[in-house]
Scaffold this motif. Structure first.
Motif, PDB file in Angstrom:
ATOM      1  N   UNK A 268       0.830  -1.209   0.000  1.00 10.31           N
ATOM      2  CA  UNK A 268       0.000   0.000   0.000  1.00 10.31           C
ATOM      3  C   UNK A 268       0.864   1.259   0.000  1.00 10.31           C
ATOM      4  N   UNK A 269       1.973   1.206   0.732  1.00 10.38           N
ATOM      5  CA  UNK A 269       2.878   2.351   0.747  1.00 10.38           C
ATOM      6  C   UNK A 269       3.465   2.584  -0.639  1.00 10.38           C
ATOM      7  N   UNK A 270       3.848   1.506  -1.313  1.00 10.78           N
ATOM      8  CA  UNK A 270       4.410   1.668  -2.660  1.00 10.78           C
ATOM      9  C   UNK A 270       3.374   2.245  -3.614  1.00 10.78           C
ATOM     10  N   UNK A 271       2.135   1.779  -3.511  1.00 10.18           N
ATOM     11  CA  UNK A 271       1.064   2.301  -4.371  1.00 10.18           C
ATOM     12  C   UNK A 271       0.811   3.775  -4.066  1.00 10.18           C
ATOM     13  N   UNK A 272       0.789   4.111  -2.776  1.00  5.19           N
ATOM     14  CA  UNK A 272       0.564   5.507  -2.386  1.00  5.19           C
ATOM     15  C   UNK A 272       1.677   6.410  -2.904  1.00  5.19           C
ATOM     16  N   UNK A 273       2.916   5.939  -2.820  1.00  6.90           N
ATOM     17  CA  UNK A 273       4.040   6.738  -3.311  1.00  6.90           C
ATOM     18  C   UNK A 273       3.987   6.897  -4.824  1.00  6.90           C
ATOM     19  N   UNK A 274       3.665   5.818  -5.527  1.00  4.69           N
ATOM     20  CA  UNK A 274       3.573   5.897  -6.986  1.00  4.69           C
ATOM     21  C   UNK A 274       2.443   6.832  -7.414  1.00  4.69           C
ATOM     22  N   UNK A 275       1.283   6.683  -6.776  1.00  3.76           N
ATOM     23  CA  UNK A 275       0.140   7.513  -7.143  1.00  3.76           C
ATOM     24  C   UNK A 275       0.327   8.972  -6.775  1.00  3.76           C
ATOM     25  N   UNK A 276       0.765   9.219  -5.540  1.00  7.57           N
ATOM     26  CA  UNK A 276       0.954  10.611  -5.114  1.00  7.57           C
ATOM     27  C   UNK A 276       2.113  11.253  -5.864  1.00  7.57           C
ATOM     28  N   UNK A 277       3.165  10.472  -6.113  1.00  8.52           N
ATOM     29  CA  UNK A 277       4.292  11.012  -6.862  1.00  8.52           C
ATOM     30  C   UNK A 277       3.878  11.455  -8.252  1.00  8.52           C
ATOM     31  N   UNK A 278       3.065  10.635  -8.905  1.00  2.26           N
ATOM     32  CA  UNK A 278       2.578  11.007 -10.234  1.00  2.26           C
ATOM     33  C   UNK A 278       1.700  12.252 -10.152  1.00  2.26           C
ATOM     34  N   UNK A 279       0.808  12.277  -9.170  1.00  4.80           N
ATOM     35  CA  UNK A 279      -0.066  13.435  -9.024  1.00  4.80           C
ATOM     36  C   UNK A 279       0.706  14.723  -8.803  1.00  4.80           C
ATOM     37  N   UNK A 280       1.738  14.662  -7.971  1.00  7.38           N
ATOM     38  CA  UNK A 280       2.561  15.851  -7.715  1.00  7.38           C
ATOM     39  C   UNK A 280       3.291  16.276  -8.984  1.00  7.38           C
ATOM     40  N   UNK A 281       3.806  15.297  -9.729  1.00 10.06           N
ATOM     41  CA  UNK A 281       4.466  15.632 -10.997  1.00 10.06           C
ATOM     42  C   UNK A 281       3.510  16.346 -11.949  1.00 10.06           C
ATOM     43  N   UNK A 282       2.304  15.812 -12.076  1.00  7.98           N
ATOM     44  CA  UNK A 282       1.343  16.403 -13.011  1.00  7.98           C
ATOM     45  C   UNK A 282       0.968  17.821 -12.591  1.00  7.98           C
ATOM     46  N   UNK A 283       0.769  18.019 -11.294  1.00  8.16           N
ATOM     47  CA  UNK A 283       0.463  19.370 -10.814  1.00  8.16           C
ATOM     48  C   UNK A 283       1.621  20.320 -11.094  1.00  8.16           C
ATOM     49  N   UNK A 284       2.837  19.828 -10.895  1.00  4.61           N
ATOM     50  CA  UNK A 284       3.999  20.664 -11.162  1.00  4.61           C
ATOM     51  C   UNK A 284       4.139  21.018 -12.628  1.00  4.61           C
TER      52      UNK A 284
END
Length: 386
Positions: free
Chosen positions: A334-350
């Motif tokens: 779950x931590x890996x999924x959260x990091x992958x998902x949130x990381x992508x979301x932060x990239x897209x916002x940036x």
């Protein structure tokens, strides 16, 4: 090398490419390096490995050539590595990498084509027993597989012709043929067979037919109309119907199901990323090729829709809890999924908001998530190696 073992080698190698994909994004490597590691390396290696294991029983056949996966494996790995390094290395890397990669694809297409000969459209589904009621959906979903193989053959042939000087197909066109035409169609076809069983729910056959039909047409329009704004927009709309239809289908399955296994959450994030990605793609088609929007689009589709779908399916096939190493469990998954998902979301916002500090934060989070995913996958395989 038995088919099951070969499948694991493809999947394990794909995870290493997944880490490389995130590392390349983190160091701002050329886009061609990033896309090759993510698409050719991560997504397609999983596709190759699992196709050898899943397509024969889904078409009620046995794998025609047991040595096919073992022969393809080094060709695909070396070819992909050469193509990924080509923008950074000597000029001979690209043609050599292309020849090796195309050779691997030839083995894959020949083996699977020989396997499903006589049942190319998938009329025989191997469905029976308690799942007999799923046969109409399975038959419709199977149609996606030969079309996906056709797109793979087209992309490989185009790459070879371009290398030999007989034509000029842009790398972006190849990427769309492979990502939308091969990988996404496999997700649709195999996904409509796997996820209803995983979640113990059903998808209406007309929905499957619409997704497969639009998913079959969209990539051709995108690939060949990439530099024609009208065709690009039409292709984007058609592909959007396919991705949105699949996303809504999975969401309905998820909400109706009482099962809550860890991999299902990754696929849930994947379909959300897919909808975001097609929205970004349509924006590019309408407003023009802003570099930031183009980057956001391909990352949403490659790291998000395709990448997180792969992660979710992998956690279902290879449950984290069976791993023999420390912290190999669902919480780490779950931590890996959260990091992958949130990381992508932060990239897209940036990227969309042009906020510079968000991109490195997002890529760092995604990279850590990829490392954890790889750790869990190898930990699960280690049990079989003991």
């Amino acid at each position: 090398m038995r088919t099951e073992r070969a499948s694991r080698w493809f999947v394990a190698t794909s995870a290493l490419f997944f880490v490389g994909f995130h590392a390349a994004m983190a160091v701002a490597a050329p886009r061609r390096v990033v896309v090759t590691l993510g698409l050719y390396g991560f997504v397609l290696h999983v596709l190759f490995g699992k196709a050898y294991a899943l397509v024969p029983p889904y078409f009620e056949r046995d794998l025609a050539w047991e040595l096919g996966p073992a022969v393809q494996f080094p060709l695909s790995v070396l070819g992909t590595t050469g193509l990924a390094l080509a923008p950074l290395g000597p000029s001979w890397l690209r043609p050599v990498g292309t020849l090796l990669w195309v050779g691997g694809v030839g083995v894959f297409l020949g083996t699977l084509g020989w396997t499903i000969a006589g049942n190319v459209t998938g009329t025989a589904t191997g469905t029976g027993g308690a799942n007999a009621h799923r046969e109409p959906v399975d038959r419709t979903a199977n149609v996606a597989v030969p079309i996906a193989l056709g797109y793979l053959a087209l992309a490989a042939g185009s790459a070879l012709a371009t290398t030999a000087g007989f034509g000029s197909v842009h790398p972006q066109q190849l990427s769309h043929l492979l990502a939308a035409g091969t990988a996404a169609l496999f997700v649709f076809g195999v996904g409509f067979r796997l996820f209803p069983r995983f979640l113990v729910a059903a998808v209406p056959r007309p929905v499957v037919a619409v997704v497969v039909a639009t998913g079959a047409v969209g990539p051709a329009l995108l690939g060949f109309g990439l530099f024609d704004r009208t065709l690009l927009l039409i292709g984007g709309v058609v592909e959007a119907v396919a991705v949105a239809g699949f996303a809504l289908s999975y969401l309905a399955l998820f909400l109706r199901s009482e099962r809550r296994r860890v991999g299902f959450y990754a696929v849930l994030l994947a379909v959300v990323a897919g909808v975001v990605g097609i929205g970004l793609g349509l924006t590019v088609a309408v407003t023009g090729r802003s570099p930031a929007l183009v980057t956001a689009h391909y990352r949403a589709m490659l790291a998000g829709f395709l990448g997180l779908t792969v992660v979710g399916a992998a956690f279902q096939f290879y449950p984290p809890a069976v791993g023999v190493w420390p912290c190999a469990d669902d919480r780490t998954a779950l931590l890996s999924i959260a990091l992958l998902g949130s990381g992508l979301g932060i990239q897209l916002l940036g990227l969309v908001g042009r906020i510079g500090w968000m991109r490195p934060v997002g890529t760092a989070a995604g990279g850590l998530g990829a490392l954890l995913y790889t750790y869990l996958l190898v930990a699960a395989f280690a049990r079989r190696w003991q």
